[in-house]
Design a protein around this motif. Structure first.
Motif, PDB file in Angstrom:
ATOM      1  N   UNK A 235     -24.565 112.455  -9.648  1.00 35.24           N
ATOM      2  CA  UNK A 235     -24.736 112.364  -8.199  1.00 35.24           C
ATOM      3  C   UNK A 235     -25.244 110.984  -7.770  1.00 35.24           C
ATOM      4  N   UNK A 236     -24.472 110.322  -6.940  1.00 30.78           N
ATOM      5  CA  UNK A 236     -24.893 109.048  -6.363  1.00 30.78           C
ATOM      6  C   UNK A 236     -25.274 109.341  -4.915  1.00 30.78           C
ATOM      7  N   UNK A 237     -26.571 109.468  -4.661  1.00 30.74           N
ATOM      8  CA  UNK A 237     -27.056 109.861  -3.339  1.00 30.74           C
ATOM      9  C   UNK A 237     -27.946 108.754  -2.778  1.00 30.74           C
ATOM     10  N   UNK A 238     -27.374 107.829  -2.027  1.00 27.46           N
ATOM     11  CA  UNK A 238     -28.158 106.725  -1.462  1.00 27.46           C
ATOM     12  C   UNK A 238     -29.296 107.240  -0.593  1.00 27.46           C
ATOM     13  N   UNK A 239     -30.424 106.586  -0.701  1.00 26.57           N
ATOM     14  CA  UNK A 239     -31.610 106.968   0.066  1.00 26.57           C
ATOM     15  C   UNK A 239     -31.766 106.024   1.254  1.00 26.57           C
ATOM     16  N   UNK A 240     -31.537 106.541   2.440  1.00 23.43           N
ATOM     17  CA  UNK A 240     -31.666 105.728   3.646  1.00 23.43           C
ATOM     18  C   UNK A 240     -33.009 106.033   4.295  1.00 23.43           C
ATOM     19  N   UNK A 241     -33.919 105.088   4.149  1.00 19.13           N
ATOM     20  CA  UNK A 241     -35.275 105.304   4.632  1.00 19.13           C
ATOM     21  C   UNK A 241     -35.411 105.080   6.128  1.00 19.13           C
ATOM     22  N   UNK A 242     -34.391 104.504   6.741  1.00 23.71           N
ATOM     23  CA  UNK A 242     -34.424 104.305   8.188  1.00 23.71           C
ATOM     24  C   UNK A 242     -33.119 104.833   8.783  1.00 23.71           C
ATOM     25  N   UNK A 243     -33.160 105.281  10.029  1.00 27.40           N
ATOM     26  CA  UNK A 243     -31.947 105.852  10.643  1.00 27.40           C
ATOM     27  C   UNK A 243     -30.849 104.816  10.804  1.00 27.40           C
ATOM     28  N   UNK A 257     -26.209  97.951   0.191  1.00 23.50           N
ATOM     29  CA  UNK A 257     -27.308  97.691  -0.750  1.00 23.50           C
ATOM     30  C   UNK A 257     -27.889  98.993  -1.293  1.00 23.50           C
ATOM     31  N   UNK A 258     -28.065  99.987  -0.417  1.00 23.01           N
ATOM     32  CA  UNK A 258     -28.606 101.274  -0.861  1.00 23.01           C
ATOM     33  C   UNK A 258     -27.629 101.991  -1.795  1.00 23.01           C
ATOM     34  N   UNK A 259     -26.341 101.832  -1.527  1.00 24.76           N
ATOM     35  CA  UNK A 259     -25.345 102.411  -2.427  1.00 24.76           C
ATOM     36  C   UNK A 259     -25.397 101.773  -3.801  1.00 24.76           C
ATOM     37  N   UNK A 260     -25.591 100.457  -3.827  1.00 22.83           N
ATOM     38  CA  UNK A 260     -25.679  99.746  -5.096  1.00 22.83           C
ATOM     39  C   UNK A 260     -26.922 100.163  -5.874  1.00 22.83           C
ATOM     40  N   UNK A 261     -28.042 100.295  -5.178  1.00 25.63           N
ATOM     41  CA  UNK A 261     -29.280 100.717  -5.838  1.00 25.63           C
ATOM     42  C   UNK A 261     -29.150 102.125  -6.416  1.00 25.63           C
ATOM     43  N   UNK A 262     -28.537 103.023  -5.636  1.00 28.65           N
ATOM     44  CA  UNK A 262     -28.360 104.396  -6.113  1.00 28.65           C
ATOM     45  C   UNK A 262     -27.477 104.434  -7.354  1.00 28.65           C
ATOM     46  N   UNK A 263     -26.458 103.579  -7.388  1.00 28.78           N
ATOM     47  CA  UNK A 263     -25.547 103.533  -8.538  1.00 28.78           C
ATOM     48  C   UNK A 263     -26.235 102.951  -9.767  1.00 28.78           C
TER      49      UNK A 263
END
Length: 278
Positions: A235-243, A257-263
């Motif tokens: 599961x690649x679930x990007x964490x978006x800390x802001x809306x 960037x969040x997608x890359x970090x999650x991967x």
């Protein structure tokens, strides 16, 4: 087909651009996918990856798609529909797709599924039956347009003798398409839709409830396929800390960037799985 890495990109609107971050991480690590599956907004990025389109061009497409002029007239048409001034049928829509379609056409043109580097599958929904329709031949542009046909927002799209709408209606994260094609290592990019604490409009309430049921389907999808299938689902679930707003193209770099970090969290495990003797 053994140990082939497949990418499945689910629905999520502008958040689907996070898949470009996954693609970036895979390229850097020398991991080459063998198949891509896309649904709704995810169909756009599954197609760009399968066609080998440069990530920078895909980023520019994202910036051009999620702009206010693409969704121009939505508010006034919604008001007209709610008051009964405008008669609605299954072919109606709140948004004219002319601008969006032209921008997609500039990237995908007349490319077909046969032009891809590796197999591509795009998921849509039969408007009348609710059945899932997996598209893997013909023009990619048609398949994408069908898969992103959000009910009432964009008009349905006809392919062959079927009238199709958004793939998220039947399957917001079509992991089993990759499983059925023989994949046993699947990077599944999914998105939990934002919910609200306060709602002061019709749109806010409907958006909130849509998010609730989509999030529940996403969670149950992961749970089911992890429990009953032998495929390794990552599961690649990007964490978006802001809306992230629908038209907030300024957030695109952050989304990627969040997608890359999650991967990146899963890259070592992917390498381990893909190095296993067939």
């Amino acid at each position: 087909m053994k140990n082939r890495l497949s990418i499945v990109i689910g629905s999520g609107g502008v958040l689907c651009a996070a898949a470009l971050g996954l693609s970036k991480a895979l390229r850097r690590e020398g991991l080459t996918p063998g198949m891509a599956v896309g649904c709704s907004g995810g169909s756009i990025y599954a197609a760009t990856i399968a066609l080998g389109i440069d990530p920078e061009e895909a980023r520019r497409l994202t910036l051009n798609l999620f702009t206010s002029d693409v969704f121009e007239g939505y508010t006034s048409k919604l008001k007209s529909a709610l008051t009964g001034e405008t008669r609605f049928t299954e072919m109606s829509s709140l948004i004219d797709d002319t601008v969006m379609y032209e921008r997609l056409r500039m990237v995908f043109s007349d490319k077909t599924f046969e032009d891809t580097i590796f197999p591509l599958h795009i998921v849509a929904t039969n408007l009348y039956t609710g059945d899932r329709v997996v598209l893997s031949s013909g023009k990619i542009l048609d398949a994408i347009r069908a898969s992103i046909a959000i009910p009432m927002i964009f008009s349905p799209w006809k392919i062959g003798d079927q009238l199709l709408v958004d793939g998220a209606v039947c399957d917001p994260l079509p992991i089993d398409v990759a499983i059925q094609q023989g994949s046993d290592v699947i990077a599944a990019v999914g998105f939990e839709m934002p919910t609200r604490k306060r709602m002061n409009s019709y749109t806010a309430v409907t958006t909130h409830f849509n998010s609730l049921y989509m999030n529940n389907i996403l969670k149950s999808t992961f749970a089911f396929y992890n429990a009953v299938h032998h495929a390794e689902i990552i599961p690649i679930l990007p964490d978006f800390e802001k809306p992230v707003g629908t038209f907030d193209t300024g957030q695109i770099p952050y989304i990627i960037e969040q997608g890359e970090e999650a991967a990146e969290e899963h890259i070592p495990y992917m390498k381990q799985l893909l190095s296993t003797t067939k």
